[in-house]
Design an enzyme around this catalytic site. Structure first.
Site, mmCIF file in Angstrom:
data_model
loop_
_atom_site.group_PDB
_atom_site.id
_atom_site.type_symbol
_atom_site.label_atom_id
_atom_site.label_comp_id
_atom_site.label_asym_id
_atom_site.label_seq_id
_atom_site.Cartn_x
_atom_site.Cartn_y
_atom_site.Cartn_z
ATOM 1 N N LYS A 165 -0.648 65.530 51.091
ATOM 2 C CA LYS A 165 -1.238 64.175 51.049
ATOM 3 C C LYS A 165 -1.822 63.909 49.665
ATOM 4 C CE LYS A 165 -5.614 63.255 52.391
ATOM 5 N NZ LYS A 165 -6.427 62.412 51.504
ATOM 6 N N ASN A 166 -2.646 64.833 49.152
ATOM 7 C CA ASN A 166 -3.354 64.543 47.900
ATOM 8 C C ASN A 166 -2.455 64.649 46.671
ATOM 9 O OD1 ASN A 166 -5.580 63.883 49.330
ATOM 10 N ND2 ASN A 166 -6.558 65.879 49.141
ATOM 11 N N ARG A 183 -8.729 55.777 49.326
ATOM 12 C CA ARG A 183 -9.465 56.229 48.147
ATOM 13 C C ARG A 183 -8.531 56.337 46.951
ATOM 14 N NH1 ARG A 183 -14.079 57.137 45.821
ATOM 15 N NH2 ARG A 183 -14.140 58.819 44.317
ATOM 16 N N CYS A 227 -12.102 57.552 52.869
ATOM 17 C CA CYS A 227 -13.108 58.367 53.567
ATOM 18 C C CYS A 227 -14.462 58.247 52.870
ATOM 19 C CB CYS A 227 -12.671 59.828 53.590
ATOM 20 S SG CYS A 227 -11.295 60.087 54.697
ATOM 21 N N ARG A 265 -19.141 57.909 46.654
ATOM 22 C CA ARG A 265 -18.159 58.608 45.818
ATOM 23 C C ARG A 265 -17.871 57.762 44.574
ATOM 24 N NH1 ARG A 265 -13.483 60.300 49.923
ATOM 25 N NH2 ARG A 265 -12.690 61.494 48.139
ATOM 26 N N PRO A 266 -18.694 57.945 43.533
ATOM 27 C CA PRO A 266 -18.546 57.129 42.328
ATOM 28 C C PRO A 266 -17.274 57.460 41.544
ATOM 29 C CG PRO A 266 -20.158 58.858 41.975
ATOM 30 C CD PRO A 266 -19.780 58.930 43.419
ATOM 31 N N ILE A 267 -16.945 56.603 40.582
ATOM 32 C CA ILE A 267 -15.793 56.897 39.723
ATOM 33 C C ILE A 267 -16.207 56.855 38.245
ATOM 34 C CG2 ILE A 267 -14.061 56.094 41.394
ATOM 35 C CD1 ILE A 267 -13.821 53.528 39.692
ATOM 36 N N ASP A 268 -17.469 57.212 37.979
ATOM 37 C CA ASP A 268 -17.965 57.150 36.593
ATOM 38 C C ASP A 268 -17.235 58.108 35.654
ATOM 39 O OD1 ASP A 268 -19.239 58.984 38.326
ATOM 40 O OD2 ASP A 268 -20.797 59.374 36.855
ATOM 41 N N ASP A 291 -12.095 70.363 51.660
ATOM 42 C CA ASP A 291 -11.294 69.689 52.692
ATOM 43 C C ASP A 291 -11.009 70.593 53.889
ATOM 44 O OD1 ASP A 291 -9.277 67.805 50.320
ATOM 45 O OD2 ASP A 291 -11.318 67.560 51.057
ATOM 46 N N ILE A 336 -19.356 70.533 46.863
ATOM 47 C CA ILE A 336 -18.550 69.535 46.151
ATOM 48 C C ILE A 336 -19.114 68.135 46.336
ATOM 49 C CG2 ILE A 336 -16.242 68.513 45.889
ATOM 50 C CD1 ILE A 336 -16.409 71.482 45.069
ATOM 51 N N ARG A 380 -4.280 59.415 58.766
ATOM 52 C CA ARG A 380 -4.186 59.110 57.329
ATOM 53 C C ARG A 380 -3.613 60.304 56.583
ATOM 54 N NH1 ARG A 380 -9.401 57.585 54.494
ATOM 55 N NH2 ARG A 380 -7.859 57.704 52.836
HETATM 56 C C1 EPZ Z 1 -10.225 64.380 45.933
HETATM 57 O O1 EPZ Z 1 -11.236 63.404 46.060
HETATM 58 C C2 EPZ Z 1 -9.525 64.408 47.275
HETATM 59 N N1 EPZ Z 1 -8.930 63.106 47.534
HETATM 60 C C3 EPZ Z 1 -10.515 64.760 48.372
HETATM 61 O O2 EPZ Z 1 -9.772 64.888 49.574
HETATM 62 C C4 EPZ Z 1 -11.171 66.097 48.056
HETATM 63 O O3 EPZ Z 1 -12.164 66.343 49.010
HETATM 64 C C5 EPZ Z 1 -11.782 66.071 46.656
HETATM 65 O O4 EPZ Z 1 -10.784 65.684 45.688
HETATM 66 C C6 EPZ Z 1 -12.326 67.426 46.245
HETATM 67 O O5 EPZ Z 1 -11.297 68.372 46.281
HETATM 68 C C7 EPZ Z 1 -7.742 62.829 46.955
HETATM 69 O O6 EPZ Z 1 -7.186 63.647 46.231
HETATM 70 C C8 EPZ Z 1 -7.160 61.481 47.269
HETATM 71 P P1 EPZ Z 1 -13.632 64.628 43.149
HETATM 72 P P2 EPZ Z 1 -12.010 62.900 44.726
HETATM 73 O O7 EPZ Z 1 -13.482 63.585 42.110
HETATM 74 O O8 EPZ Z 1 -11.034 62.833 43.616
HETATM 75 C C9 EPZ Z 1 -18.169 63.536 42.233
HETATM 76 C C10 EPZ Z 1 -9.340 64.640 51.836
HETATM 77 O O9 EPZ Z 1 -9.997 64.923 52.848
HETATM 78 N N2 EPZ Z 1 -17.615 62.524 41.323
HETATM 79 O O10 EPZ Z 1 -13.086 65.987 42.887
HETATM 80 O O11 EPZ Z 1 -12.783 61.695 45.078
HETATM 81 C C11 EPZ Z 1 -17.833 63.240 43.671
HETATM 82 O O12 EPZ Z 1 -18.772 62.318 44.211
HETATM 83 C C12 EPZ Z 1 -10.043 64.003 50.671
HETATM 84 O O13 EPZ Z 1 -8.110 64.862 51.668
HETATM 85 C C13 EPZ Z 1 -18.491 61.762 40.560
HETATM 86 O O14 EPZ Z 1 -19.707 61.914 40.637
HETATM 87 O O15 EPZ Z 1 -13.000 64.117 44.509
HETATM 88 C C14 EPZ Z 1 -17.927 64.593 44.300
HETATM 89 O O16 EPZ Z 1 -19.270 64.922 44.546
HETATM 90 C C15 EPZ Z 1 -11.517 63.767 50.933
HETATM 91 N N3 EPZ Z 1 -17.971 60.837 39.710
HETATM 92 C C16 EPZ Z 1 -17.376 65.507 43.211
HETATM 93 O O17 EPZ Z 1 -17.513 64.790 41.983
HETATM 94 C C17 EPZ Z 1 -16.625 60.649 39.588
HETATM 95 O O18 EPZ Z 1 -16.197 59.803 38.773
HETATM 96 C C18 EPZ Z 1 -15.917 65.878 43.401
HETATM 97 O O19 EPZ Z 1 -15.184 64.697 43.551
HETATM 98 C C19 EPZ Z 1 -15.758 61.429 40.381
HETATM 99 C C20 EPZ Z 1 -16.273 62.367 41.238
#
Ligand code: EPZ
Length: 432
Positions: free
Chosen positions: A22-23, A93, A117, A122-125, A307, A329, A399
């Protein structure tokens, strides 16, 4: 709306074959925007997130169709719009990958903030900082990420956290930039490597994916090609946890054992046996072998994946003794706890730690999937609970899991799919 009705207490015997990741696929489909040509994507899982992305791409003018039930043909040559449908992108997402892809292709992007989800904020900064490092101006107005760049120039950057999404999104924006981009402290997840491999198959020059330093040398354009998506290691882990919880013997085919090392270690620690072969594994636990307590701490890959956290909680609900699950995480990811408590689980959450006191048995109940992985933990609990469990809001589960019910039925599980309006059957569970 559908719900699953599961009659638990039976061990699982048989074999399942994993679907495409999926991811990985939710990054690869948006990445086709960067390609002027035809992309043939194989091993595409039939899941809701793919259907949502299909609709978004079509609305943007992509020529997208299925060659067969698992192979997508995508041609973005004639895509001219860099605006994604606001409501559609809210449904998942991974739509945020369109920001990097559109910015990389057009130097402009207009993409609504993602949904999906939402178990925690879940910011994107980190994504935005990466785009700005490449020379883009990024703002958020009326819920839309507005990104524009006169030109995109390769840059070196260091992620505050090895964010999966930020690593992929910056890669997407950098493949057609001028010069070299270096991402330090990059995510190393298998799906990041898969997306990088897809881009390289289309002519990108990405090195180091899977390590914490990824180097992207910009090229002038990407050409079409064919690519097969890796199997879903979280789906593998999910069936491993289900087999360990229910007992029995389950063969999981089409795996990449390397991706499962941290999961296999914890499943074995819980008392199950994991036999590893080239592209399949066998997970077994004799019903007389007790489930052992295990402490789990989620970490970036190759650590134990977040996950898989809720699936381990469901397994450990019936362990002998107390297990401690630490989520590092996300700031919170225990929204499944209340629903498991309805089934008799004894869980205590304190900040980012969940203490799981093993109980003798779980009992069927009417429960609700709060999101994808919370929902799947309820499925595992229902497989081992005495009596009947009804799980509503299964759209969240679907999903990320292709043909889940068929796969469970092939393992001997007693699962039915009924309409939400159907008479509740859980009341039967009270008959004793
Ligand atoms: C990806 O989410 C996956 N989703 C998630 O899978 C997975 O849990 C996660 O990576 C961690 O492995 C997809 O790939 C579509 P991160 P993502 O950016 O990219 C913080 C599932 O169940 N962060 O690695 O959103 C964030 O809040 C889903 O399949 C910021 O602060 O995860 C978190 O605490 C759920 N600012 C940490 O970093 C940002 O700009 C890790 O998030 C980005 C992230």
């Amino acid at each position: 709306m559908k719900k699953y009705v599961i009659s638990g207490g039976k061990p699982l015997y048989g074999e399942v074959s994993l679907s495409g990741g999926k991811n990985a696929v939710v990054g690869i489909i948006p990445a086709t925007v960067l390609v002027k040509g035809v992309c043939i994507i194989e091993n595409v899982p039939n899941i809701n997130d793919v259907r949502e992305l299909y609709e978004i791409m079509e609305k943007m003018g992509a020529d997208i169709s299925y060659i067969d039930e698992k192979t997508l043909r995508v041609d973005c040559t004639n895509v001219v719009s860099y605006v994604a449908d606001y409501d559609a992108v809210r449904r998942l997402r991974a739509s945020y990958y369109l920001i990097g892809a559109l910015l990389g292709r057009f130097r402009h992007a207009r993409v609504g903030l993602p949904g999906g989800c939402s178990f925690v904020e879940r910011p994107i900064d980190y994504h935005i900082k990466g785009f700005e490092a490449l020379g883009a101006k990024v703002s958020i107005e009326h819920g839309i990420v507005i990104a524009d760049a006169e030109k995109l120039e390769g840059a070196s950057m260091n992620l505050d956290f090895p964010s999966v999404g930020a690593t992929v999104n910056i890669m997407l924006a950098a493949v057609l930039a001028d010069g070299l981009t270096v991402i330090e402290n990059a995510g190393k997840e298998p799906h990041i490597v898969d997306i990088a491999n897809f881009l390289n198959a289309m002519g990108a020059q990405i090195k180091g994916a899977g390590t914490d330093v990824i180097k992207i040398r910009g090229v002038s354009e990407l050409h079409g090609g064919r690519y097969e998506i890796i199997p879903d290691q979280i789906e593998a882990g999910t069936f491993m946890a289900a087999a360990a919880a229910a007992g029995g013997r389950v063969t999981i085919r089409n795996v990449i054992p390397k991706h499962l090392e941290s999961i296999s270690a914890k499943i074995e620690a819980s008392g199950a046996t994991v036999e590893e072969f080239d592209d399949y594994i066998i997970v077994s636990r004799d019903e007389n072998t007790p489930i052992k307590k295990v402490n789990v701490k989620t970490l970036p890959y190759p650590g134990f994946p977040t996950d898989m956290q809720s699936q381990m909680a469901a397994l450990l609900c019936r362990a002998q003794g107390t297990s401690i699950i630490t989520e590092t995480i996300f700031s919170y990811r225990f929204q499944y706890v209340d629903e498991l408590r309805r089934m008799g689980a004894n869980l205590t959450v304190d900040g980012n730690v969940c203490i799981v006191e093993g109980v003798e048995k779980l009992t069927g109940a009417a429960v609700k999937a709060e999101d994808l992985r919370a929902g799947i933990s309820l499925v595992i609990a229902a497989l081992v609970a005495e009596g009947i469990t009804e799980i509503s809001e299964v759209r969240f589960i679907e999903r990320g899991y292709e043909n889940l019910v068929d796969k469970l039925l092939s393992l001997g599980a007693n699962v039915k799919v009924v309409d939400d309006e159907a008479e509740p059957t859980v009341s039967e569970a009270k008959i004793s």
